[in-house]
Structure formats: structure tokens, C-alpha cells
Design a protein around this motif. Structure first.
Motif, mmCIF file in Angstrom:
data_model
loop_
_atom_site.group_PDB
_atom_site.id
_atom_site.type_symbol
_atom_site.label_atom_id
_atom_site.label_comp_id
_atom_site.label_asym_id
_atom_site.label_seq_id
_atom_site.Cartn_x
_atom_site.Cartn_y
_atom_site.Cartn_z
ATOM 1 N N THR A 71 17.286 65.561 52.066
ATOM 2 C CA THR A 71 17.550 64.499 51.088
ATOM 3 C C THR A 71 18.694 63.608 51.554
ATOM 4 O O THR A 71 18.609 62.375 51.498
ATOM 5 C CB THR A 71 17.877 65.116 49.721
ATOM 6 N N MET B 254 11.346 65.901 53.140
ATOM 7 C CA MET B 254 12.048 65.504 51.916
ATOM 8 C C MET B 254 12.027 64.001 51.669
ATOM 9 O O MET B 254 12.785 63.494 50.840
ATOM 10 C CB MET B 254 13.489 66.009 51.980
ATOM 11 N N THR C 39 12.093 62.428 48.051
ATOM 12 C CA THR C 39 13.287 62.231 47.223
ATOM 13 C C THR C 39 13.777 60.795 47.299
ATOM 14 O O THR C 39 14.192 60.207 46.295
ATOM 15 C CB THR C 39 14.412 63.191 47.655
ATOM 16 N N HIS C 40 13.732 60.200 48.495
ATOM 17 C CA HIS C 40 14.155 58.807 48.629
ATOM 18 C C HIS C 40 13.093 57.850 48.116
ATOM 19 O O HIS C 40 13.408 56.739 47.674
ATOM 20 C CB HIS C 40 14.485 58.487 50.090
#
Length: 329
Positions: free
Chosen positions: A63, A210, A213-214
Motif C-alpha cells: 500500500t 496491493m 488500495t490506491h
């Protein structure tokens, strides 16, 4: 209404000049804290690899890596440091980490600012309207990374098809793509020579896994709002925590950033307060989870994003909110 005049009704030029002051110290504090957190989680991931503790560490590390793009974005605007070359070269370093070359990203992003939500000219709208499946694939990152890698390979071959890249800019992105590809191949060769999985464990795997998440931030900023030239109608800010604002370099104040992009990230909260005072309310704003629930709900009941009128807001808080319509800005 003339855009400059409309902005001056909200923020006086003297106030804007004060807010637009850069600071090497504030820029360094943000950059060093973000990179410091990545180094710490990277060390912890390496030390715990093979144990159950590595799972949450892997997620946090990935993340943090993905949210480095917030830094690249601000560095492209030249607002992180007062020293100009620091903005450029740290931006290039982060662009390399993100597999998102800095010069290309800057060209694309500036087209986005000039033509926000204009399907024909917005550099970040060069896509087909979302269907539920394509949206979920993009949100997950599964369709994100192939497009990034394919673009670098295409630039390295000398192929530029993006309509927002001018002819005189083509060699710049081609050269940049070739440098990136060459350095990535060199890193692969070194890893193979030393039979090391370090780059996969500490960089590629967590960053790829991940990405979602962004994407929560990437998708919330404009999707489901009007396709107009009014910043207050085509841009959305985000309700979130102080930790998330730090990790995203305050970019959750996205309406403020679009309205006055010369203002550094660390002054966006103050700028947002000035804007809210100037317009007598808050701009479009939602939380990450409520936004995603609403997008999925709407796309599940339609064929595609194109089914919704472009001159209307189709993703908004269920319980109301929003702001009174103001002159175009």
C-alpha cells in the motif's frame, strides 16, 4: 463566466500567492517520512518472510509503495520542493518505481487538468466507458498493470498513439520508455545472476498485489460526476482519516487541488477551508467505501457508464449532500 474571474471571487490573488509558497523543508519531511515508512516495512517484510506476520506487513508495504504515486503527482506539478531539480529527479525516481515514467505521466496529467472530464481530450479518460466487469478489473489492478507495462514496451518500440501527446513530445516519451525498459532488464539480469528474489518480494509482488488500495483514490476523484468544464461539478474530494491524507500527500482535497493546482499539498487543507467559505458550502465529497458501493450498485443495474447522462451526477452520497450550483470554474 471567465474562469479567472470566477476563481478570484473565491480566493484573492494575494491569498493565493501566500498559499502557493513552496518549502524544501516541508517537502523533505513528507518525502522522507513516506520513504522511511517503506524502508521500515520492507525491512520487516524481509525479516518475517515465511511467517504469518509477513502477510499484514506485505499488505502495508504494498500500500505504501502504491501511494508513492501521490508524491510523483505532486512532484510533476513542481509543488513539493522550492528547489526545482528536486521536483524533477525525485519524480523520475518514483516514476521508475511505479513503472509509470515521469515525463509521460506529466504530459498525460496536464492534459487531464486542462480538459478534466472531457472524453475527447482528458489524458486520464483515454478508455472505454466502464462496465461492471471492466471497472472491477481496473479497481483490482488486474487490468492496470498490463496497460502500464504494454505502454512502456510500445514507447520503447517508438510507437506513440496517445492523442494528447504532441508531435514534439514524442521523442521525449520514446527515449524515456527505452531508458525505463533498459533499466528494468538490467535489474532482472542482476537478480538472475545472483539468484535473488529480493526485488520480487520487496517491490514487484507487494506493489502489484496491493494496487487496489490506491485505486480507491484514483477512481473516486472524478467518476460519476458531470462531464463539464466546472471544477465544482466534475471533481470530488474524499472524506477520510489523517493517516490516509498523509499517505496520499493530502490529495483527498482534490477539488481544491484542481481549482488551484499551484498550491503545495501541505497547504491544501487551508485552501479547501478558504474555498468552502467562498462558495458557502462543501464541494462534492464521499468516503472511499460508500463511493465504491454506490459505483458497483449503479453499474450492476446498467449496461455501462455510458448509460448515465454526462451532464448529471450519478454517483453521490445516498443521504444527500453536495453543494448549490455555482458559476462554472
Amino acid at each position: 463566466m471567465d474562469a479567472t474571474f470566477a476563481r478570484r471571487r473565491i480566493l484573492e490573488p494575494a491569498r493565493l500567492r501566500a498559499l502557493a509558497q513552496r518549502s524544501d523543508l516541508r517537502g523533505a519531511a513528507q518525502a522522507l517520512s513516506h520513504f522511511g515508512a517503506i524502508l521500515f516495512t520492507g525491512w520487516l517484510l524481509w525479516e518475517t518472510w515465511g511467517t504469518w506476520i509477513a502477510i499484514p506487513v506485505f499488505m502495508v508495504h504494498g500500500t505504501l509503495l502504491n501511494f508513492l504515486y501521490a508524491g510523483q503527482h505532486e512532484l510533476s506539478h513542481g509543488t513539493v520542493f522550492a528547489t526545482k531539480w528536486l521536483n524533477e529527479w525525485l519524480g523520475r525516481a518514483i516514476g521508475f518505481i511505479q513503472i509509470f515514467p515521469r515525463d509521460f505521466d506529466q504530459i498525460q496529467h496536464f492534459a487531464h487538468h486542462r480538459h478534466t472530464s472531457d472524453w475527447e481530450r482528458d489524458g486520464e479518460l483515454a478508455r472505454e466507458p466502464y462496465r461492471l466487469t471492466s471497472y472491477l478489473l481496473w479497481l483490482s489492478g488486474l487490468s492496470y498493470w498490463p496497460t502500464r507495462i504494454a505502454r512502456i514496451l510500445r514507447f520503447a518500440r517508438g510507437e506513440v498513439i496517445e492523442p494528447y501527446i504532441r508531435v514534439d513530445e514524442e521523442q521525449r516519451v520514446i527515449r524515456e520508455g527505452r531508458w525505463h525498459l533498459g533499466l528494468y532488464l538490467a535489474l532482472i539480469a542482476v537478480s538472475l545472476a545472483f539468484q535473488s528474489w529480493a526485488l520480487v518480494i520487496l517491490w514487484i509482488a507487494p506493489m502489484f498485489a496491493m494496487k487496489w488500495t490506491h485505486q480507491l483514490q484514483n477512481t473516486i476523484e472524478h467518476l460519476g460526476l458531470e462531464h463539464s468544464n466546472d471544477i465544482l461539478s466534475n471533481t470530488r474530494s474524499t472524506r477520510t482519516s489523517a493517516l490516509m491524507r498523509w499517505m496520499c500527500w493530502q490529495m483527498q482535497y482534490h477539488t481544491a487541488h484542481h481549482m488551484f493546482p499551484s498550491v503545495p499539498f501541505w497547504k491544501l487543507r487551508d485552501l479547501n477551508a478558504d474555498i468552502e467559505k467562498g462558495i458557502g458550502g462543501a464541494p462534492h465529497r464521499m468516503g472511499y467505501i460508500e463511493f465504491q458501493i454506490e459505483v458497483i450498485r449503479k453499474l450492476a443495474g446498467a449496461c455501462s457508464e455510458a448509460d448515465f447522462p454526462m451532464n448529471e451526477v450519478w454517483i453521490a452520497p445516498r443521504a444527500g449532500g453536495g453543494f448549490a450550483r455555482l458559476p462554472a470554474i
